[in-house]
Design an enzyme around this catalytic site. Structure first.
Site, PDB file in Angstrom:
ATOM      1  N   ARG A 123       0.833  -1.206   0.000  1.00 25.89           N
ATOM      2  CA  ARG A 123       0.000   0.000   0.000  1.00 25.89           C
ATOM      3  C   ARG A 123       0.859   1.243   0.000  1.00 25.89           C
ATOM      4  O   ARG A 123       2.026   1.205   0.351  1.00 25.89           O
ATOM      5  CB  ARG A 123      -0.907  -0.006   1.234  1.00 25.89           C
ATOM      6  CG  ARG A 123      -2.037  -1.017   1.110  1.00 25.89           C
ATOM      7  CD  ARG A 123      -2.886  -1.038   2.352  1.00 25.89           C
ATOM      8  NE  ARG A 123      -3.524   0.243   2.586  1.00 25.89           N
ATOM      9  CZ  ARG A 123      -3.378   0.952   3.707  1.00 25.89           C
ATOM     10  NH1 ARG A 123      -2.605   0.526   4.675  1.00 25.89           N
ATOM     11  NH2 ARG A 123      -4.009   2.095   3.850  1.00 25.89           N
ATOM     12  N   LYS A 188       3.876  -7.383  11.924  1.00 23.33           N
ATOM     13  CA  LYS A 188       3.123  -7.535  10.668  1.00 23.33           C
ATOM     14  C   LYS A 188       3.444  -8.871   9.979  1.00 23.33           C
ATOM     15  O   LYS A 188       4.583  -9.161   9.649  1.00 23.33           O
ATOM     16  CB  LYS A 188       3.424  -6.360   9.735  1.00 23.33           C
ATOM     17  CG  LYS A 188       2.618  -6.419   8.446  1.00 23.33           C
ATOM     18  CD  LYS A 188       2.466  -5.071   7.793  1.00 23.33           C
ATOM     19  CE  LYS A 188       1.874  -5.216   6.398  1.00 23.33           C
ATOM     20  NZ  LYS A 188       1.508  -3.952   5.781  1.00 23.33           N
ATOM     21  N   ARG A 323      -1.908   4.372  15.340  1.00 19.99           N
ATOM     22  CA  ARG A 323      -0.794   3.903  16.170  1.00 19.99           C
ATOM     23  C   ARG A 323      -1.314   3.713  17.589  1.00 19.99           C
ATOM     24  O   ARG A 323      -2.233   4.399  18.006  1.00 19.99           O
ATOM     25  CB  ARG A 323       0.332   4.941  16.263  1.00 19.99           C
ATOM     26  CG  ARG A 323       0.906   5.364  14.937  1.00 19.99           C
ATOM     27  CD  ARG A 323       2.155   4.569  14.592  1.00 19.99           C
ATOM     28  NE  ARG A 323       2.787   5.097  13.407  1.00 19.99           N
ATOM     29  CZ  ARG A 323       2.322   4.948  12.169  1.00 19.99           C
ATOM     30  NH1 ARG A 323       1.210   4.275  11.949  1.00 19.99           N
ATOM     31  NH2 ARG A 323       2.950   5.464  11.134  1.00 19.99           N
TER      32      ARG A 323
END
Ligand code: BTN
Length: 325
Positions: A123, A188, A323
């Site tokens: 992205r 991730k 965040r």
């Protein structure tokens, strides 16, 4: 005519997949080429991110055995009676680009998979590190009528499918980070990139790309700009990649049919149950602006709901990022 080098490299990979030593001589004899030529193919495979080492007198060996993708095996695990076409490639620039470049494959549920991507995309213009045999690189085509409104929250629904499919195969510690990230133990593990093709009347032609790290070579850490995980961090025994692909394809197909009918209805609660920041303090970064509040989950459009001091606010995708803190 010269044989396709990709084909030779794929044959070498098939031999090495057992994780045992294979000598240059043995590989050369199998392919009808010299040891020096084997060495060149090996360099090309290394450039594609293959974690291989060589010992003089013994030959080449992978750092771990590898489960290569196999069309027959994938089909043997699929449950949909009539599965749409699947293109299984060894190396491609990007599986999303492949589907974009082949309009004849733009059939609902048609998919493309590759062992490696040379120009994998993430992205916001980022690159997606895509070493050979180390991850899953998967794209599926779907068309939705009803204009942009009809696809609000689509990437969140896809995230639910990915996380639940992995959980069914024994992976624990999975979470979703709004809007498109799959996390394992707070790092991730994978991501989703949905690209839209040509706006013909009110149809959205969607290419849904999914990347999941399976066992990334450690030396690639330096190329990834955030804490990352792979499936080897989440399970004792890695799930069979072919079984995982079959589950993902089936579950995604069924979920997209559902999404087409009722949008986020059956996904909102499931997404919030997997939300990495559910009930936690978050900071929402929108360009130069920052908002702080308690993360409440998502609404029916897939917007992230945050309880600010001034009351609840819905944040929509685009350039917003979240965040903890
Ligand atoms: C992200 O988190 O930035 C999204 C990553 C999406 C990567 C996948 S891999 C398969 C498909 N092909 C691509 O070039 N990108 C997506």
């Amino acid at each position: 005519m010269k044989a396709d080098p990709q084909l030779k490299r794929h044959l070498i990979l098939k031999q090495l997949a057992d994780g045992k030593f294979h000598s240059g001589e043995e590989l050369g004899a199998l392919l009808g080429i010299s040891r020096a030529a084997v060495g060149k193919h090996m360099k090309a495979l290394e450039a594609l991110g293959l974690d291989v080492f060589s010992i003089t007198g013994r030959g080449y060996r992978l750092s771990h055995p590898m489960r290569l993708l196999d069309e027959q095996e994938i089909f043997s695990h699929r449950r949909l009676p009539q599965a749409p076409p699947l293109s299984l490639l060894a190396v491609v620039d990007s599986t999303n680009s492949f589907l974009k470049g082949h309009p004849q494959l733009q059939i609902k549920g048609a998919a493309c998979l590759a062992e490696a991507q040379t120009a994998g995309r993430g992205r916001q213009g980022r690159k997606w590190v895509s070493p050979i045999g180390a991850s899953l690189y998967l794209s599926m085509y779907w068309a939705f009528s009803g204009g942009f409104q009809a696809i609000g929250g689509l990437s969140l629904a896809v995230g639910v499918v990915v996380a639940e499919s992995l959980r069914d195969l024994g992976v624990r510690g999975l979470r979703l980070k709004w809007p498109n990230d799959i996390y394992l133990n707070e790092r991730k593990l994978g991501g989703i990139l949905i690209e839209l093709e040509g706006q013909a009347n009110d149809i959205n032609h969607c290419i849904i790309g999914i990347g999941i790290n399976v066992r990334l070579p450690e030396q690639l850490s330096k190329d990834i700009d955030q804490p990352w995980a792979d499936l080897s961090h989440g399970v004792r025994e890695l799930p069979d990649r072919n079984l995982l692909v079959a589950k993902l394809l089936d579950n995604l197909h069924l979920a997209l049919e559902d999404f087409e009918q009722t949008g986020m209805k059956s996904f909102s609660q499931r997404w919030s149950d997997l939300n990495l920041y559910q009930g936690k303090q978050v900071r929402m970064l929108c360009g130069t602006q920052e908002y702080k509040g308690l993360c409440l989950g998502i609404n029916r459009d897939g917007a992230l709901l945050v309880e600010l001091a001034s009351g609840p606010k819905a944040f929509y995708g685009g350039e917003v990022s979240v965040r903890q803190g």
